[in-house]
Design a protein around this motif. Structure first.
Motif, mmCIF file in Angstrom:
data_model
loop_
_atom_site.group_PDB
_atom_site.id
_atom_site.type_symbol
_atom_site.label_atom_id
_atom_site.label_comp_id
_atom_site.label_asym_id
_atom_site.label_seq_id
_atom_site.Cartn_x
_atom_site.Cartn_y
_atom_site.Cartn_z
ATOM 1 N N ASP A 97 0.844 -1.187 0.000
ATOM 2 C CA ASP A 97 0.000 0.000 0.000
ATOM 3 C C ASP A 97 0.887 1.247 0.000
ATOM 4 O OD1 ASP A 97 -2.464 -1.377 0.107
ATOM 5 O OD2 ASP A 97 -2.223 -1.679 2.276
ATOM 6 N N GLY A 98 0.274 2.379 -0.288
ATOM 7 C CA GLY A 98 0.984 3.649 -0.177
ATOM 8 C C GLY A 98 1.944 3.957 -1.301
ATOM 9 N N LEU A 99 1.753 3.353 -2.460
ATOM 10 C CA LEU A 99 2.602 3.658 -3.609
ATOM 11 C C LEU A 99 2.291 5.059 -4.130
ATOM 12 C CD1 LEU A 99 2.231 0.244 -5.470
ATOM 13 C CD2 LEU A 99 4.323 1.086 -4.385
ATOM 14 N N GLY A 100 3.282 5.672 -4.748
ATOM 15 C CA GLY A 100 3.061 6.976 -5.358
ATOM 16 C C GLY A 100 2.483 6.864 -6.747
ATOM 17 N N PHE A 101 3.202 6.186 -7.641
ATOM 18 C CA PHE A 101 2.845 6.122 -9.060
ATOM 19 C C PHE A 101 2.971 4.670 -9.515
ATOM 20 C CE2 PHE A 101 4.370 7.636 -13.567
ATOM 21 C CZ PHE A 101 3.215 7.121 -14.134
ATOM 22 N N ALA A 102 1.880 4.105 -9.989
ATOM 23 C CA ALA A 102 1.869 2.720 -10.473
ATOM 24 C C ALA A 102 1.323 2.681 -11.891
ATOM 25 C CB ALA A 102 1.028 1.832 -9.571
ATOM 26 N N VAL A 103 1.871 1.789 -12.688
ATOM 27 C CA VAL A 103 1.422 1.578 -14.067
ATOM 28 C C VAL A 103 0.834 0.182 -14.182
ATOM 29 C CG1 VAL A 103 2.147 1.364 -16.481
ATOM 30 C CG2 VAL A 103 3.121 3.171 -15.036
ATOM 31 N N ASP A 104 -0.374 0.102 -14.732
ATOM 32 C CA ASP A 104 -1.000 -1.185 -15.052
ATOM 33 C C ASP A 104 -0.690 -1.471 -16.514
ATOM 34 O OD1 ASP A 104 -2.545 -3.427 -15.338
ATOM 35 O OD2 ASP A 104 -4.425 -2.518 -14.693
ATOM 36 N N LEU A 105 0.304 -2.336 -16.741
ATOM 37 C CA LEU A 105 0.817 -2.614 -18.079
ATOM 38 C C LEU A 105 -0.021 -3.720 -18.716
ATOM 39 C CD1 LEU A 105 4.607 -3.172 -18.908
ATOM 40 C CD2 LEU A 105 2.766 -4.354 -20.078
ATOM 41 N N GLY A 106 -0.646 -3.410 -19.861
ATOM 42 C CA GLY A 106 -1.562 -4.360 -20.477
ATOM 43 C C GLY A 106 -2.850 -4.425 -19.689
ATOM 44 N N CYS A 107 -3.409 -3.258 -19.396
ATOM 45 C CA CYS A 107 -4.544 -3.155 -18.465
ATOM 46 C C CYS A 107 -5.833 -3.720 -19.026
ATOM 47 C CB CYS A 107 -4.760 -1.701 -18.077
ATOM 48 S SG CYS A 107 -5.211 -0.612 -19.457
ATOM 49 N N GLY A 108 -5.912 -3.958 -20.349
ATOM 50 C CA GLY A 108 -7.143 -4.477 -20.925
ATOM 51 C C GLY A 108 -8.294 -3.529 -20.683
ATOM 52 N N THR A 109 -9.414 -4.064 -20.221
ATOM 53 C CA THR A 109 -10.607 -3.247 -19.991
ATOM 54 C C THR A 109 -10.629 -2.613 -18.606
ATOM 55 O OG1 THR A 109 -11.895 -5.161 -19.253
ATOM 56 C CG2 THR A 109 -11.944 -4.652 -21.616
ATOM 57 N N GLY A 110 -9.538 -2.676 -17.866
ATOM 58 C CA GLY A 110 -9.421 -1.982 -16.598
ATOM 59 C C GLY A 110 -9.968 -2.710 -15.393
ATOM 60 N N ALA A 111 -10.229 -4.009 -15.524
ATOM 61 C CA ALA A 111 -10.849 -4.749 -14.421
ATOM 62 C C ALA A 111 -9.984 -4.766 -13.159
ATOM 63 C CB ALA A 111 -11.150 -6.174 -14.861
ATOM 64 N N LEU A 112 -8.672 -4.742 -13.304
ATOM 65 C CA LEU A 112 -7.788 -4.727 -12.144
ATOM 66 C C LEU A 112 -7.204 -3.344 -11.874
ATOM 67 C CD1 LEU A 112 -5.883 -8.117 -12.628
ATOM 68 C CD2 LEU A 112 -7.779 -7.615 -11.080
ATOM 69 N N THR A 113 -7.419 -2.409 -12.787
ATOM 70 C CA THR A 113 -6.894 -1.059 -12.588
ATOM 71 C C THR A 113 -7.616 -0.372 -11.442
ATOM 72 O OG1 THR A 113 -6.655 -1.001 -15.013
ATOM 73 C CG2 THR A 113 -6.155 1.014 -13.810
ATOM 74 N N GLY A 114 -8.918 -0.596 -11.337
ATOM 75 C CA GLY A 114 -9.678 -0.002 -10.240
ATOM 76 C C GLY A 114 -9.138 -0.396 -8.885
ATOM 77 N N PRO A 115 -9.004 -1.706 -8.582
ATOM 78 C CA PRO A 115 -8.416 -2.105 -7.304
ATOM 79 C C PRO A 115 -6.990 -1.580 -7.104
ATOM 80 C CG PRO A 115 -9.536 -3.957 -8.320
ATOM 81 C CD PRO A 115 -9.529 -2.855 -9.333
ATOM 82 N N LEU A 116 -6.254 -1.414 -8.188
ATOM 83 C CA LEU A 116 -4.893 -0.895 -8.085
ATOM 84 C C LEU A 116 -4.882 0.542 -7.569
ATOM 85 C CD1 LEU A 116 -1.859 -1.368 -8.573
ATOM 86 C CD2 LEU A 116 -2.225 -0.714 -10.970
ATOM 87 N N MET A 163 6.879 3.218 -23.202
ATOM 88 C CA MET A 163 6.533 3.973 -22.001
ATOM 89 C C MET A 163 7.480 5.163 -21.844
ATOM 90 S SD MET A 163 5.435 1.162 -19.071
ATOM 91 C CE MET A 163 6.860 0.067 -19.286
ATOM 92 N N PRO A 164 6.953 6.368 -21.613
ATOM 93 C CA PRO A 164 7.779 7.577 -21.673
ATOM 94 C C PRO A 164 8.460 7.967 -20.368
ATOM 95 C CG PRO A 164 5.489 8.207 -21.406
ATOM 96 C CD PRO A 164 5.518 6.693 -21.486
ATOM 97 N N TRP A 165 8.098 7.344 -19.258
ATOM 98 C CA TRP A 165 8.602 7.807 -17.967
ATOM 99 C C TRP A 165 10.051 7.357 -17.748
ATOM 100 C CZ3 TRP A 165 4.006 4.830 -18.330
ATOM 101 C CH2 TRP A 165 2.854 5.612 -18.460
ATOM 102 N N SER A 166 10.721 8.047 -16.846
ATOM 103 C CA SER A 166 12.118 7.704 -16.572
ATOM 104 C C SER A 166 12.389 7.833 -15.077
ATOM 105 C CB SER A 166 13.051 8.631 -17.360
ATOM 106 O OG SER A 166 14.397 8.268 -17.161
ATOM 107 N N GLY A 167 12.537 6.700 -14.421
ATOM 108 C CA GLY A 167 12.897 6.678 -13.015
ATOM 109 C C GLY A 167 11.872 7.262 -12.076
ATOM 110 N N SER A 168 10.601 7.301 -12.500
ATOM 111 C CA SER A 168 9.577 7.939 -11.667
ATOM 112 C C SER A 168 8.446 7.004 -11.247
ATOM 113 C CB SER A 168 8.968 9.130 -12.423
ATOM 114 O OG SER A 168 8.367 8.700 -13.642
ATOM 115 N N VAL A 169 8.450 5.775 -11.716
ATOM 116 C CA VAL A 169 7.363 4.838 -11.431
ATOM 117 C C VAL A 169 7.743 3.964 -10.237
ATOM 118 C CG1 VAL A 169 6.010 2.903 -12.348
ATOM 119 C CG2 VAL A 169 6.605 4.837 -13.836
ATOM 120 N N ASP A 170 6.831 3.882 -9.280
ATOM 121 C CA ASP A 170 7.089 3.073 -8.081
ATOM 122 C C ASP A 170 6.812 1.593 -8.297
ATOM 123 O OD1 ASP A 170 7.717 5.183 -6.029
ATOM 124 O OD2 ASP A 170 5.748 5.884 -6.662
ATOM 125 N N ALA A 171 5.850 1.282 -9.167
ATOM 126 C CA ALA A 171 5.518 -0.125 -9.400
ATOM 127 C C ALA A 171 4.911 -0.299 -10.788
ATOM 128 C CB ALA A 171 4.542 -0.630 -8.345
#
Length: 255
Positions: free
Chosen positions: A28-47, A84-92
């Motif tokens: 818990d308590g992550l700052g920035f998370a990416v759901d890679l291959g999120c599909g229709t978002g079924a697990l993005t909500g809980p994330l 993916m465009p981010w650089s060193g900023s994603v926590d998970a």
């Protein structure tokens, strides 16, 4: 691959259902998370309960459109994971049942290493070696026979491009790109398919769509029938098809 997002949610929602306990490997308590291959978002909500900012990415515009309808408050992007465009900023980075679709695994892994901060987590699950082995073998035989029946020559199967590594193979790939692997385990996960006797054809129509697009509808029906005949003794339990899934579950930390 052109996904049918509505059919995916209706007939193949087991993909997200089996991935729910994967979320428990994230803190818990992550700052920035990416759901890679999120599909229709079924697990993005809980994330979103585990991170202040969540971005869902998928290469399929149809999947992302469905995800935006499901979760209009969440940021979703149509994007190749290797871009993916981010650089060193994603926590998970969280990914369920997606990585095996990506052909350039060296580029993908280098990209994941780049976007994660030092100490960032990769939590993922996807197909392990021999995943859907019986299904793929039966489909390949039926597909080539159908092409021969149409007077067409042998064709390369797009479904042979799936990346299904062993735990050791994938751990070595991650190590080459600066990850420490905390968990890498393969396991069998026999998976019931919805739809009764039609469930196998529905599954093939979605997951082998790139191959099936090159043959006419009548030949597709022959393929479905031939695969069902070949697998009925081993994968039909009298009321439903049980796909021979094998999964690889991984937790790794970016150095």
């Amino acid at each position: 691959m052109d996904w049918n997002a509505g059919l995916y949610d209706q007939q193949h929602d087991f993909v997200a259902a089996y991935g729910e306990n994967l979320l428990g490997l994230l803190p818990d308590g992550l700052g920035f998370a990416v759901d890679l291959g999120c599909g229709t978002g079924a697990l993005t909500g809980p994330l979103t309960a585990r991170a202040a900012r969540v971005v869902g990415i998928d290469a399929s515009p149809h999947m992302i459109a469905q995800a935006r309808l499901r979760l209009p408050q969440v940021e979703f992007l149509v994007m190749d994971a290797c871009d993916m465009p981010w650089s060193g900023s994603v926590d998970a980075i969280f990914s369920n049942a997606a990585l095996h679709w990506i052909e350039d695994q060296e580029r993908l892994t280098a990209t994941m290493a780049r976007v994660l901060r030092p100490g960032g987590l990769l939590v993922c699950e996807f197909g392990a070696r021999d995943n859907i082995g019986r299904l793929r073998a039966a489909f390949a035989a039926a597909f080539q026979a159908a092409l021969a029946g149409e007077g067409l020559g042998p064709a390369y199967l797009n479904s042979e491009r799936f990346y299904f590594p062993s735990a050791a193979e994938y751990a070595a790939l991650l190590a080459r790109h600066g990850f420490s692997v905390r968990l890498a385990e393969e396991y069998d996960r026999p998976t019931p398919l919805k739809g009764g006797n039609d469930g196998l054809a529905s599954w093939m129509g979605q997951f082998f769509a790139q191959d099936l697009d090159c043959v006419p509808p009548a030949a597709q029906e022959k393929i479905f029938a031939a695969v069902a005949d070949a697998l009925r003794a081993s994968l039909w339990d009298g009321g439903q098809w049980i796909a021979d899934y094998r999964r690889l579950r991984v937790v790794a930390v970016k150095h």
